[in-house]
Write an enzyme that holds these catalytic residues in place. Structure first.
Site, short mmCIF file in Angstrom:
data_model
loop_
_atom_site.label_atom_id
_atom_site.label_comp_id
_atom_site.label_asym_id
_atom_site.label_seq_id
_atom_site.Cartn_x
_atom_site.Cartn_y
_atom_site.Cartn_z
N ALA A 262 0.76 -1.25 0.00
CA ALA A 262 0.00 0.00 0.00
C ALA A 262 0.80 1.30 0.00
CB ALA A 262 -0.95 0.00 1.18
N LYS A 267 -3.29 4.72 -4.00
CA LYS A 267 -4.32 3.75 -4.42
C LYS A 267 -5.26 3.43 -3.27
CE LYS A 267 -1.43 1.43 -7.88
NZ LYS A 267 -0.15 2.06 -7.47
N GLU A 310 1.69 -2.88 4.90
CA GLU A 310 3.02 -2.31 4.72
C GLU A 310 3.92 -2.84 5.83
OE1 GLU A 310 6.30 -1.10 3.61
OE2 GLU A 310 4.62 -0.59 2.28
N ASP A 360 3.95 -8.09 6.79
CA ASP A 360 4.27 -8.54 5.44
C ASP A 360 3.12 -9.36 4.88
OD1 ASP A 360 5.34 -9.56 3.14
OD2 ASP A 360 7.20 -10.27 4.04
N CYS A 448 4.94 -0.12 -12.28
CA CYS A 448 5.34 1.08 -13.03
C CYS A 448 6.59 0.73 -13.84
CB CYS A 448 5.56 2.27 -12.11
SG CYS A 448 6.70 1.97 -10.75
#
Length: 545
Positions: A262, A267, A310, A360, A448
């Protein structure tokens, strides 16, 4: 002097990595910010340190030439050392030379009586002479022209053509308020245009995206961070591509959604806006009625509609703060505790809630002590967003890094291939882990990156590994978007005559459907970063949308 001192440490470390043949990865911006933290430098100088370091690093080979061709430089430095009892760092001089020759103000950013400013100004005649010599050798007139020539690009600056931002629905809540702010923003510009290309060089224009609701593009020269809507958190800066995964998943207000990678949270906040505001407004009779979160029906577990993962401590804090600023109430969830042992609770029953899972995602459900708790809590989530770590080859700010890495092309290629293979394996394993969660019916995978090995190849690997899953078809994955998966990425899976599939259990027709289900945004050509996204759904007749 603090800016030059801090910039020297970072620049020197970057050059050392290059000289040691270490592959420098990531964007210059992220590298400099991480090194700023590594050296525990003063945050108040970060903006200036970043600007100073990044410009000098981009011009490094030019400044090398200018410095190496200075006459009697060693004698001048020895004389200065004798006078001041200290010798300046070479990279400090590099930073000052860059400011003197290539900055907007063309001057060293020190008081006029500072000995180093006097020393560099003393070299200015020689430096300018060497710069003219460099221009003639390389047949260029400006530093930007040289960078353009080196990059083999049509643009001298490695930056997006336009800037994108979206409405933050959580801060607006009612349809009346959303419509009012939207129109107020549009009225701030002279022209509303029908393509993002029209705003690239025109401060007076704004473009409303045709694919993503409430997303806008403006000129890079428009200062979004200074406008009132940004200061009130009513708008959020977010690239066009990173909004696509949510559209593919067709989020609705009854979904339970996990954002598995995240931070920093763009997002996640968009996801929350869809679940708590957008989709409920679409089903309400009175548009002016204020949104209130639905009851989950299980007060004991307090399961939120959105949970964000996260594992990194600092990034988890960044994510938490961003969600709060966006208008959500958050609760940190510790993976080592059972639900009953959690110390943080939600205080406002009417708030729009997001759980921040400080752990995790790849180890979810592997904790024996909490196995039953995980089953009751996390197995209720039916959709997931996965945007794992990637090479970042589609982002801006990498041109200088990539060019420096490629000085030794053979070593760069070998290291890059090894790095991409590891990333691809990690990406596949993370999505594969999500696909094993029994209640999950849909997920989106995105990067990306522009590399096939991280994109189309991961999609194929997942489908071969999980035959109970399929891609969400093009007809349900932003069908109006034309740029889909690369033909070349699927060539190896098709016979030479083009009539047969070489993949076990996947037909030729299915390969074409997979290609069409993949979405690509090309860097610059599509208005922002290079981006890839693909949706998956479980092969069940009862699939939720």
């Amino acid at each position: 002097m603090d800016v030059y001192r801090d910039s020297t440490w970072i620049l020197e470390d970057l050059v050392k990595q290059r000289n040691d043949n270490k592959l420098v990865s990531g964007s210059l911006k992220n590298i400099i910010i991480s090194k700023h933290k590594q050296f525990k430098l003063n945050n108040k100088n970060l903006k200036n340190v970043f600007a100073c370091t990044i410009e000098t690093y981009k011009h490094l080979d030019v400044i090398d030439f200018l410095y190496d061709n200075l006459e009697n430089i060693d004698e001048l430095l020895a004389k200065l050392e004798k006078e001041k009892a200290k010798k300046p760092n070479k990279f400090t001089l590099y930073l000052m030379i860059n400011d003197l020759l290539f900055s907007k103000n063309k001057r060293v950013q020190l008081p006029n009586n500072h000995y180093l400013k006097k020393f560099v100004n003393q070299l200015s005649k020689q430096l300018n002479k060497n710069w003219i010599k460099f221009q003639k050798i390389n047949k260029i007139k400006t530093i930007d022209e040289y960078l353009l020539k080196q990059n083999g690009d049509s643009k001298p600056v490695d930056q997006p053509p336009v800037r994108w931002f979206r409405l933050n629905l959580v801060k607006l809540v009612t349809q009346d308020k959303i419509d009012y702010i939207k129109q107020e923003i549009i009225n701030n510009f002279k022209h509303k245009v029908d393509s993002w290309q029209s705003v690239a060089q025109n401060l007076d224009c704004i473009y409303e995206d045709e694919h993503i609701p409430y997303l806008f593009a403006v000129s890079m020269d428009f200062k979004i961070s200074k406008c009132k809507w940004y200061k009130l958190n009513q708008i959020i800066i977010q690239d066009r591509g990173s909004c696509f995964p949510l559209e593919i998943l067709d989020i609705n207000s009854d979904d339970y959604v996990m954002d598995c990678c995240a931070a920093p949270g763009n997002k996640t906040s968009l996801l929350g806006g869809y679940i708590y505001v957008k989709n409920r407004l679409e089903t309400m009779e009175d548009d002016s009625e204020e949104i209130k979160p639905k009851e989950n029906g299980n007060e004991e577990e307090e399961i939120t509609r959105v949970i964000a993962f996260e594992k990194n401590d600092k990034r988890s804090d960044v994510l938490n703060n961003m969600m709060k600023n966006a208008g959500f109430e958050t609760r940190k969830y510790n993976p080592d505790f059972t639900v009953a042992e959690q110390t943080e609770k939600f205080f406002d029953e009417d708030s729009m809630k997001i759980d921040i899972y400080h752990g995790d995602f790849s180890t979810l459900c592997n904790n024996d002590r909490n196995k039953e708790i995980y089953k009751s809590k996390f197995f209720k989530y039916n959709k997931a967003i996965l945007d794992p770590s990637c090479s970042g080859s589609g982002i801006y700010g990498r041109a200088s890094i990539d060019n420096l890495n490629k000085v030794d092309l053979e070593k760069y290629t070998a290291k890059e291939e090894e790095r991409l293979a590891k990333l691809s394996s990690f990406q596949t394993s993370l999505v594969s882990h999500a696909m094993k969660l029994p209640n999950l019916t849909k997920l989106s995978y995105s990067t990306c990156s522009v590399n096939v090995i991280e994109n189309e190849q991961v999609v194929i690997d997942l489908l071969l590994k999980h035959p109970d899953w399929e891609v969400i078809p093009k007809s349900e994955s932003i069908p109006t978007w034309k740029r889909r998966g690369l033909d070349s990425a699927f060539k190896e899976y098709i016979s030479e005559d083009g009539k047969e599939s070489l993949l076990k259990g996947i037909s030729l027709k299915e390969i074409n459907n997979i290609k069409e289900a993949c979405i690509r945004l090309n860097k610059e050509e599509d208005g922002g970063i290079g981006f890839f996204a693909c949706g998956f759904q479980r092969k069940l007749k009862t699939n939720k949308k």
